[in-house]
Write an enzyme that holds these catalytic residues in place. Structure first.
Site, PDB file in Angstrom:
ATOM      1  N   TYR A  81       0.851  -1.191   0.000  1.00 44.66           N
ATOM      2  CA  TYR A  81       0.000   0.000   0.000  1.00 44.66           C
ATOM      3  C   TYR A  81       0.879   1.231   0.000  1.00 44.66           C
ATOM      4  O   TYR A  81       2.066   1.183   0.323  1.00 44.66           O
ATOM      5  CB  TYR A  81      -0.979   0.009   1.184  1.00 44.66           C
ATOM      6  CG  TYR A  81      -0.340   0.245   2.532  1.00 44.66           C
ATOM      7  CD1 TYR A  81      -0.234   1.531   3.049  1.00 44.66           C
ATOM      8  CD2 TYR A  81       0.140  -0.821   3.285  1.00 44.66           C
ATOM      9  CE1 TYR A  81       0.339   1.749   4.298  1.00 44.66           C
ATOM     10  CE2 TYR A  81       0.718  -0.612   4.525  1.00 44.66           C
ATOM     11  CZ  TYR A  81       0.817   0.673   5.027  1.00 44.66           C
ATOM     12  OH  TYR A  81       1.391   0.892   6.252  1.00 44.66           O
ATOM     13  N   CYS A  82       0.274   2.342  -0.397  1.00 47.43           N
ATOM     14  CA  CYS A  82       0.941   3.643  -0.367  1.00 47.43           C
ATOM     15  C   CYS A  82      -0.109   4.663   0.078  1.00 47.43           C
ATOM     16  O   CYS A  82      -1.060   4.315   0.758  1.00 47.43           O
ATOM     17  CB  CYS A  82       1.548   3.981  -1.737  1.00 47.43           C
ATOM     18  SG  CYS A  82       0.329   4.190  -3.045  1.00 47.43           S
ATOM     19  N   ARG A  83       0.047   5.878  -0.339  1.00 47.91           N
ATOM     20  CA  ARG A  83      -0.906   6.916   0.063  1.00 47.91           C
ATOM     21  C   ARG A  83      -2.240   6.756  -0.673  1.00 47.91           C
ATOM     22  O   ARG A  83      -3.301   6.746  -0.074  1.00 47.91           O
ATOM     23  CB  ARG A  83      -0.313   8.301  -0.190  1.00 47.91           C
ATOM     24  CG  ARG A  83      -1.221   9.435   0.235  1.00 47.91           C
ATOM     25  CD  ARG A  83      -0.554  10.805   0.002  1.00 47.91           C
ATOM     26  NE  ARG A  83      -1.487  11.859   0.286  1.00 47.91           N
ATOM     27  CZ  ARG A  83      -2.365  12.333  -0.599  1.00 47.91           C
ATOM     28  NH1 ARG A  83      -2.407  11.857  -1.817  1.00 47.91           N
ATOM     29  NH2 ARG A  83      -3.189  13.296  -0.258  1.00 47.91           N
ATOM     30  N   ILE A 110      -3.720   4.115   1.728  1.00 41.30           N
ATOM     31  CA  ILE A 110      -4.008   4.309   3.147  1.00 41.30           C
ATOM     32  C   ILE A 110      -5.045   5.419   3.367  1.00 41.30           C
ATOM     33  O   ILE A 110      -5.667   5.489   4.429  1.00 41.30           O
ATOM     34  CB  ILE A 110      -2.714   4.552   3.955  1.00 41.30           C
ATOM     35  CG1 ILE A 110      -2.961   4.251   5.432  1.00 41.30           C
ATOM     36  CG2 ILE A 110      -2.169   5.951   3.704  1.00 41.30           C
ATOM     37  CD1 ILE A 110      -1.723   4.082   6.258  1.00 41.30           C
TER      38      ILE A 110
END
Length: 114
Positions: A81-83, A110
């Site tokens: 996952y990332c932003r 996220i």
């Protein structure tokens, strides 16, 4: 296969090994303590809050990014996952090119996690 993947039509070659999961499905999967859970954001973003048990491997670190994943099991699923989901999808493609068999990506990143 998720509904979104079905709706998007023909799949690129790498997509058999990459699956984008919605928040609830992703949460169920990562609650298992035996997953490779990776936050591909910068260390500063990671310090600002992350999913429990995630390790931070910054996508923008180039060769260091690849070295960090060389230590991981390529046959065991990796949850990324990332932003917002953009970097993690790029990272997923990179991992598939490195020989990882199954990569899961958090849809919306996220920002969608609550």
């Amino acid at each position: 296969m998720s509904i979104i993947n079905k709706l998007l039509g023909p799949k690129p070659e790498y997509s058999e090994k990459i699956e984008i999961l919605g928040v609830e499905e992703y949460k169920k999967a990562v609650n298992n303590n035996d997953v490779q859970l990776v936050d591909v954001r910068t260390p500063r973003e990671f310090r600002g809050g992350h999913i429990a048990r995630a390790v931070n491997i910054d996508y923008f670190r180039g060769a260091d990014f690849e070295k960090a994943f060389e230590k991981m099991d390529r046959n065991k699923p990796v949850y990324l996952y990332c932003r917002s989901g953009n970097r993690s999808l790029k990272a997923a493609r990179k991992l598939v090119s490195m020989g990882f068999e199954k990569v899961y990506d958090l849809q919306g990143g996220i920002l969608k996690w609550k």
